[in-house]
Design an enzyme around this catalytic site. Structure first.
Site, short mmCIF file in Angstrom:
data_model
loop_
_atom_site.label_atom_id
_atom_site.label_comp_id
_atom_site.label_asym_id
_atom_site.label_seq_id
_atom_site.Cartn_x
_atom_site.Cartn_y
_atom_site.Cartn_z
NE ARG A 1 -13.21 5.66 1.60
CZ ARG A 1 -12.00 5.93 1.11
NH1 ARG A 1 -10.94 5.50 1.69
NH2 ARG A 1 -11.89 6.67 0.01
CD GLN B 1 -19.66 0.51 -2.46
OE1 GLN B 1 -20.73 0.14 -2.93
NE2 GLN B 1 -18.55 -0.15 -2.63
CG ASP C 1 -16.22 6.68 -0.02
OD1 ASP C 1 -15.58 7.67 0.41
OD2 ASP C 1 -15.68 5.61 -0.34
CB SER D 1 -14.63 7.24 -3.05
OG SER D 1 -13.97 6.31 -2.23
CE1 TYR E 1 -8.12 4.23 3.83
CE2 TYR E 1 -9.49 2.69 5.05
CZ TYR E 1 -9.36 3.86 4.32
OH TYR E 1 -10.45 4.64 4.07
P1 NAD Z 1 -5.56 6.60 0.25
O1 NAD Z 1 -5.90 7.96 -0.27
O2 NAD Z 1 -5.61 6.36 1.72
O3 NAD Z 1 -4.12 6.19 -0.30
C1 NAD Z 1 -3.88 6.06 -1.69
C2 NAD Z 1 -3.14 4.79 -1.99
O4 NAD Z 1 -1.79 4.96 -1.60
C3 NAD Z 1 -3.64 3.52 -1.30
O5 NAD Z 1 -3.93 2.55 -2.28
C4 NAD Z 1 -2.48 3.10 -0.41
O6 NAD Z 1 -2.36 1.68 -0.32
C5 NAD Z 1 -1.31 3.72 -1.14
N1 NAD Z 1 -0.14 3.92 -0.29
C6 NAD Z 1 -0.07 4.29 1.02
N2 NAD Z 1 1.20 4.37 1.40
C7 NAD Z 1 1.96 4.05 0.32
C8 NAD Z 1 3.35 3.96 0.08
N3 NAD Z 1 4.23 4.21 1.05
N4 NAD Z 1 3.78 3.62 -1.16
C9 NAD Z 1 2.90 3.37 -2.15
N5 NAD Z 1 1.57 3.44 -1.99
C10 NAD Z 1 1.11 3.77 -0.78
O7 NAD Z 1 -6.44 5.49 -0.48
P2 NAD Z 1 -7.97 5.45 -0.81
O8 NAD Z 1 -8.18 5.85 -2.21
O9 NAD Z 1 -8.69 6.20 0.25
O10 NAD Z 1 -8.26 3.89 -0.72
C11 NAD Z 1 -7.80 3.17 0.39
C12 NAD Z 1 -8.41 1.78 0.41
O11 NAD Z 1 -9.80 1.86 0.64
C13 NAD Z 1 -8.25 1.01 -0.89
O12 NAD Z 1 -8.05 -0.35 -0.58
C14 NAD Z 1 -9.58 1.16 -1.56
O13 NAD Z 1 -9.87 0.12 -2.47
C15 NAD Z 1 -10.48 1.09 -0.35
N6 NAD Z 1 -11.79 1.72 -0.59
C16 NAD Z 1 -12.90 1.00 -0.24
C17 NAD Z 1 -14.17 1.58 -0.44
C18 NAD Z 1 -15.41 0.83 -0.06
O14 NAD Z 1 -15.33 -0.32 0.27
N7 NAD Z 1 -16.55 1.46 -0.04
C19 NAD Z 1 -14.26 2.84 -0.98
C20 NAD Z 1 -13.10 3.53 -1.32
C21 NAD Z 1 -11.85 2.96 -1.10
#
Ligand code: NAD
Length: 382
Positions: A122, A127, A130, A133, A229
């Protein structure tokens, strides 16, 4: 470099690994692309479109497998396909390396170099690759539409001569990529939306979409782990969160859950007690169904009714929007292939900060530490 794209075999899979536009770009950089007849048909890309951009079409799946130097797939290929690939060939796709590590054994036995699109870092540089996403965006959008479709009430506020209809109240648990898209879609449909996440940093993103954010009751602990995360939380903190969610469930017509932890069971967020608090006719959409679900009453791929609440636990929502899902996935794969192919030839540099972490097996050796541990092995050096 001969790149092969096959018709997906996984039941319900409608996406295709490369769409014609990506094939055209690969052919332009001297790659040879062979496509199984009908590979794109479930996503509405025709054989004629593939031929027109320079793909070689073939009905002979076995011959395509035997001649592949690089296989692009969406879901992990079945073992009988893997066995036909040449030793040392490359596979790129969603391989579920942390959720189903044992199923990588045919690829290991066959000496393949396998790249799991789930493991694309990530990072800013990665990006465009990804794929998680991309697919989460589609899943979040579709989840909000499914909820609007199944709720016996309307989403928007309506003031009519026959009376006023209040807006639906939607609660989204987990404000990552899927959750934020579900929030945005529910808002566009006119619902009043609340978002919840253990990462306080998600609050700003939730609010920027016009929703309100429920601050998590973490009892003084940090919800944020490394790399943006969520952190693994103690049982005591998880109980506090579940109580908080149960209280908020009483004022929600719809709950969409999106919390997943790679390689582990999804956290339980909605208890049976929370379901009892919900109004009759309410709907839960559990997007974590493939890893056990966030809702206590979750039958993956099925619909369940608890009291008068309907719980939907859809699997593979991106496959319900195959044209755009394939287009986005294909763009992600194409960006990744640009790192693997130089002048039409394979050039695999495991020291690259995107290629290395995405590689699961290299020439049959497991090079990813987490996957190796899950298989009881020690990771080989790439
Ligand atoms: P994910 O699918 O791993 O999880 C979904 C969401 O559920 C996350 O926001 C997580 O904090 C939340 N979560 C986990 N356990 C929980 C709980 N017990 N109760 C409530 N919520 C809970 O998430 P994702 O969509 O893969 O994104 C994860 C992180 O990666 C985020 O911070 C996102 O902004 C970041 N991200 C960064 C990039 C990048 O920099 N290129 C791209 C995509 C996502």
């Amino acid at each position: 470099m001969r790149i092969v794209v096959l018709r997906e075999r996984e039941p319900g899979e409608t996406r295709v690994g490369l769409v014609p536009d990506a094939v055209k770009k690969l052919v332009a950089v001297k790659a040879e692309v062979a496509v199984e007849n009908g590979a794109g048909s479930a996503a509405f890309f025709t054989d004629a479109e593939y031929s027109a951009v320079g793909a070689q079409l073939s009905p002979d799946r076995d011959e395509l497998l035997r001649s592949a130097e690089l296989l692009v797939c969406v879901s992990r290929p079945p073992a009988e396909d893997t066995a036909k690939l040449p030793r040392g060939s490359v596979v790129v796709g969603f391989l579920r390396p942390l959720d189903e590590p044992k199923k990588l054994e045919p690829a290991i036995d066959r000496g393949l170099t396998a790249f799991a699109m789930e493991l694309i870092p990530r990072s800013t540089r990665a990006q465009t690759m990804d794929a998680l996403s991309s697919m989460a965006t589609i899943a979040g959008y579709k989840a909000a539409l499914m909820a609007a479709d199944r709720l016996p009430r309307m989403f928007p506020l309506l003031m009519t001569a026959a009376g006023t209809v209040p807006p639906a109240r939607v609660l989204v648990l987990g404000a990552g990529v899927a959750g934020l898209q579900a929030i945005a879609t529910a808002r566009r449909l006119g619902a009043m939306v609340k978002g919840f996440d253990v990462r306080s940093a998600a609050g700003e993103q939730v609010r920027s979409l016009g929703a309100s954010f429920i601050e998590p009751d973490l009892g003084g602990e940090q919800g944020e782990g490394t790399g943006g995360y969520a952190r693994e939380l103690t049982d005591e903190v998880m109980d506090r969160l579940r109580n908080q969610i149960a209280q908020n469930a009483g004022t929600a017509d719809v709950i969409i859950t999106t919390a997943q932890v790679p390689g582990r069971r999804a956290p339980l967020l909605i208890t049976e007690n929370a379901l009892r608090n919900m109004r009759p006719g309410s709907v839960v959409i559990d997007l974590a169904a493939s890893t056990g679900g966030n809702c206590a009453v979750c039958k993956p791929g099925q619909e369940t009714v608890a009291g008068q609440v309907t719980i939907l636990a859809p699997l593979n929502l991106p496959a319900t929007m195959p044209t755009h899902a394939s287009q986005l996935y294909s763009n992600n794969v194409l960006a990744f292939l640009r790192l693997l192919i130089k002048d039409g030839e394979a050039h695999i540099d495991l020291n690259d900060d995107v290629v290395g972490p995405t590689c699961v097996t290299h020439n049959g050796n497991v090079v990813n530490q987490r996957v190796a541990s899950a298989l009881g092995l020690v990771a080989a050096k790439g």
